[in-house]
Scaffold this motif. Structure first.
Motif, PDB file in Angstrom:
ATOM      1  N   TYR A  45      18.411   1.539  -7.083  1.00  0.00           N
ATOM      2  CA  TYR A  45      17.041   1.888  -7.442  1.00  0.00           C
ATOM      3  C   TYR A  45      16.204   0.627  -7.592  1.00  0.00           C
ATOM      4  O   TYR A  45      15.092   0.536  -7.080  1.00  0.00           O
ATOM      5  N   LEU A  48      15.428  -0.939  -4.219  1.00  0.00           N
ATOM      6  CA  LEU A  48      14.440  -0.168  -3.463  1.00  0.00           C
ATOM      7  C   LEU A  48      13.033  -0.379  -4.018  1.00  0.00           C
ATOM      8  O   LEU A  48      12.073  -0.574  -3.267  1.00  0.00           O
ATOM      9  N   LEU A  49      12.948  -0.356  -5.330  1.00  0.00           N
ATOM     10  CA  LEU A  49      11.646  -0.544  -5.971  1.00  0.00           C
ATOM     11  C   LEU A  49      11.087  -1.922  -5.629  1.00  0.00           C
ATOM     12  O   LEU A  49       9.892  -2.085  -5.368  1.00  0.00           O
ATOM     13  N   ALA A  51      11.720  -3.613  -2.969  1.00  0.00           N
ATOM     14  CA  ALA A  51      11.284  -3.609  -1.572  1.00  0.00           C
ATOM     15  C   ALA A  51       9.901  -2.986  -1.444  1.00  0.00           C
ATOM     16  O   ALA A  51       9.048  -3.472  -0.692  1.00  0.00           O
ATOM     17  N   MET A  52       9.668  -1.925  -2.194  1.00  0.00           N
ATOM     18  CA  MET A  52       8.366  -1.266  -2.118  1.00  0.00           C
ATOM     19  C   MET A  52       7.267  -2.146  -2.678  1.00  0.00           C
ATOM     20  O   MET A  52       6.197  -2.275  -2.094  1.00  0.00           O
ATOM     21  N   ALA A  55       6.388  -4.718  -0.223  1.00  0.00           N
ATOM     22  CA  ALA A  55       5.576  -4.235   0.887  1.00  0.00           C
ATOM     23  C   ALA A  55       4.114  -4.111   0.472  1.00  0.00           C
ATOM     24  O   ALA A  55       3.203  -4.404   1.247  1.00  0.00           O
ATOM     25  N   ILE A  56       3.895  -3.686  -0.762  1.00  0.00           N
ATOM     26  CA  ILE A  56       2.517  -3.528  -1.211  1.00  0.00           C
ATOM     27  C   ILE A  56       1.892  -4.867  -1.560  1.00  0.00           C
ATOM     28  O   ILE A  56       0.723  -5.129  -1.286  1.00  0.00           O
ATOM     29  N   VAL A 210       1.710  -1.389   7.608  1.00  0.00           N
ATOM     30  CA  VAL A 210       2.178  -0.273   6.801  1.00  0.00           C
ATOM     31  C   VAL A 210       0.998   0.588   6.385  1.00  0.00           C
ATOM     32  O   VAL A 210      -0.056   0.091   6.005  1.00  0.00           O
ATOM     33  N   PHE A 212      -0.684   3.405   3.947  1.00  0.00           N
ATOM     34  CA  PHE A 212      -0.541   3.884   2.578  1.00  0.00           C
ATOM     35  C   PHE A 212      -1.234   5.215   2.411  1.00  0.00           C
ATOM     36  O   PHE A 212      -2.327   5.425   2.932  1.00  0.00           O
ATOM     37  N   VAL A 219      -1.566   3.685  -4.827  1.00  0.00           N
ATOM     38  CA  VAL A 219      -0.104   3.624  -4.873  1.00  0.00           C
ATOM     39  C   VAL A 219       0.336   2.571  -5.876  1.00  0.00           C
ATOM     40  O   VAL A 219       1.240   2.785  -6.684  1.00  0.00           O
ATOM     41  N   LEU A 223       2.613   2.892  -9.045  1.00  0.00           N
ATOM     42  CA  LEU A 223       3.921   2.240  -8.940  1.00  0.00           C
ATOM     43  C   LEU A 223       4.170   1.270 -10.094  1.00  0.00           C
ATOM     44  O   LEU A 223       5.286   1.171 -10.594  1.00  0.00           O
ATOM     45  N   PHE A 226       5.348   2.776 -13.381  1.00  0.00           N
ATOM     46  CA  PHE A 226       6.670   3.252 -13.047  1.00  0.00           C
ATOM     47  C   PHE A 226       7.674   2.110 -13.103  1.00  0.00           C
ATOM     48  O   PHE A 226       8.761   2.221 -13.658  1.00  0.00           O
TER      49      PHE A 226
ATOM     50  N   ILE B  41       3.957   4.087   3.043  1.00  0.00           N
ATOM     51  CA  ILE B  41       4.364   4.187   1.644  1.00  0.00           C
ATOM     52  C   ILE B  41       3.486   5.241   1.004  1.00  0.00           C
ATOM     53  O   ILE B  41       2.264   5.213   1.148  1.00  0.00           O
ATOM     54  N   PHE B  66       8.156   7.925  -5.276  1.00  0.00           N
ATOM     55  CA  PHE B  66       7.568   7.240  -4.140  1.00  0.00           C
ATOM     56  C   PHE B  66       8.491   7.328  -2.933  1.00  0.00           C
ATOM     57  O   PHE B  66       9.695   7.467  -3.090  1.00  0.00           O
TER      58      PHE B  66
END
Lengths: 292, 134
Positions: A45, A48-49, A51-52, A55-56, A210, A212, A219, A223, A226, B41, B66
């Motif tokens: 987890y 992955l978080l 990585a996200m 990306a943002i 990418v 969105f 996002v 995020l 979170f 995303i 997400f």
């Protein structure tokens, strides 16, 4: 020399202590294993978080978001993760020493009864304390994260920091203070996270633009809180693993000490018994001698 | 060219497999993802996530989170996710009832109310996933 009966009584009580500490050691050991497993299961987890976020981060201007902007620190917000129960060696004492060193104005949020007791004893500014179940469900962490984030947004605290016993290995846990918010530099942070988390699997880098949905800012707005919750969750998991291993080690030491004491006491008891027998034989011999 | 789908919650990796396509509930509506999708995303909503693998369709109930689509990887981060055959209808109904009662009976802090709403929505998602088959 103490009478044999006294020694026997002490032996009995030390034996009881050893039995109890041994049982507690075993319980702590099995709980520790579980806690470590849970802490490990959070890894995918985290990566992955990361990585996200990465990306943002490349596509959003970081100055606009309140979580990313540093502001003058008037009041620190500190989440102290302590234990509910004692008998875990110097774990809580080490945490409280760190608390005692904090002299700047700070508001405290606490997990665990011991920490709450300490803070009210030392008249610190205790905002809230939370009970946490042994399994550390994510939903309970959310409540904590959301409260702290709300205070952070309202401005009653200017940082969110976590003070917790970091799990180094079974024998050593160290009290650590970690900043969570504000994220000083998102890109730098994400790079660090990715380096530590993505050692095993490297996903093929996708360099395309990418998309969105609904949009990047929105996002990110969702995020980041979170991410704070998840970060706190991970800290609590680590603290739980620390607690159980500290308790296991403390109980093991207690058990070993009891065993040693038991050996000494048994020796003393045997000596006393031997002395008493010798004394008795002497007396009988003397009586016979006198009669003859 | 198959897709790799990964569904991860803070507690565990719920699903990880190569698939042919997936329908993800997002805040803007449901999206279908097939191989060759553009990088994306997005925010995942409470609902039903359908996984297509060959002729077989399996469903999962997911709560908010997400999703990232990057190359041939689809990663879903959700606060909770449960596979269809692991859904316990009674438990979900009980959880929903409890949360609803709490929502109605007391004056709650907004954060707590939101959490309970989340419980209800996840329970509804679970029940709808389960109910569709029956």
């Amino acid at each position: 020399m103490a009478s044999t009966r006294d020694i026997r009584r002490r032996i009995k009580s030390v034996k009881n202590t050893r039995q109890i500490t041994r049982a507690m050691e075993l319980v702590a050991a099995s709980k520790m294993k579980k806690a470590q497993q849970v802490a490990l299961s959070g890894r995918p987890y985290a990566s992955l978080l990361a990585a996200m976020l990465a990306a943002i981060a490349d596509r959003v201007d970081e100055s606009h978001h309140p979580f990313l902007v540093e502001r003058p620190v008037k009041t620190r917000g500190i989440l102290l993760i302590s234990t509910d129960k004692g008998l875990c060696g110097p774990l809580n004492a080490n945490l409280f020493r760190m608390v005692a060193e904090i002299t700047t104005p700070a508001k405290f949020y606490v997990i665990g009864r011991k920490g709450a007791q300490y803070l009210s004893r030392t008249h610190r500014d205790l905002v809230a304390d939370f009970p946490v179940h042994d399994r550390v469900p994510f939903s309970e962490m959310r409540a904590i994260g959301e409260l702290m984030v709300r205070h952070f947004r309202e401005g009653s605290i200017d940082t969110i920091e976590v003070l917790y016993p970091r799990f180094k290995n079974t024998l050593t846990q160290e009290a650590k203070i970690r900043p969570v918010l504000p994220l000083r530099n998102l890109k730098e942070y994400v790079a660090g996270l990715a380096a530590s988390a993505r050692s095993g699997q490297t996903a093929p880098e996708d360099k395309r633009e990418v998309h969105f949905e609904p949009n990047a800012t929105q996002v990110l707005d969702a995020l980041l809180p979170f991410y704070v919750n998840r970060e706190i969750h991970q800290f609590v998991l680590s603290a739980k693993a620390s607690e159980h291993s500290a308790r296991m080690v403390a109980m093991k030491t207690a058990k070993d000490n009891a065993t040693k004491l038991l050996g000494d006491l048994t020796l003393e008891y045997n000596k006393a018994r031997q002395a008493a027998i010798t004394q008795e034989i002497l007396e009988i011999a003397a009586a016979q001698f006198a009669a003859a | 060219m198959p897709l790799t789908l990964e569904i991860v919650t803070p507690e565990a990796r719920v699903y990880s497999d190569t698939i042919d396509g997936v329908d993800i509930p997002t805040v803007d509506g449901e999206i279908g993802v097939l191989p060759g999708h553009i990088p994306l995303i997005t925010q995942v909503a409470y609902g039903e996530l359908r996984v297509r693998k060959g002729a077989q369709v399996s469903c999962l109930a997911v709560s908010g989170g997400f999703a990232q689509i990057s190359g041939d990887r689809v990663s879903v981060l959700a606060e909770s996710a449960i596979e269809e055959d692991k859904i316990d209808t009674q438990a979900a109904e009980a959880a929903m009832k409890r949360a609803k009662d709490d929502l109605l009976n007391q004056k709650l802090e907004p954060a707590e109310a939101e959490r309970l709403e989340g419980v209800v929505r996840f329970a509804v998602a679970q029940l709808s996933v389960k109910g569709r088959k029956r």
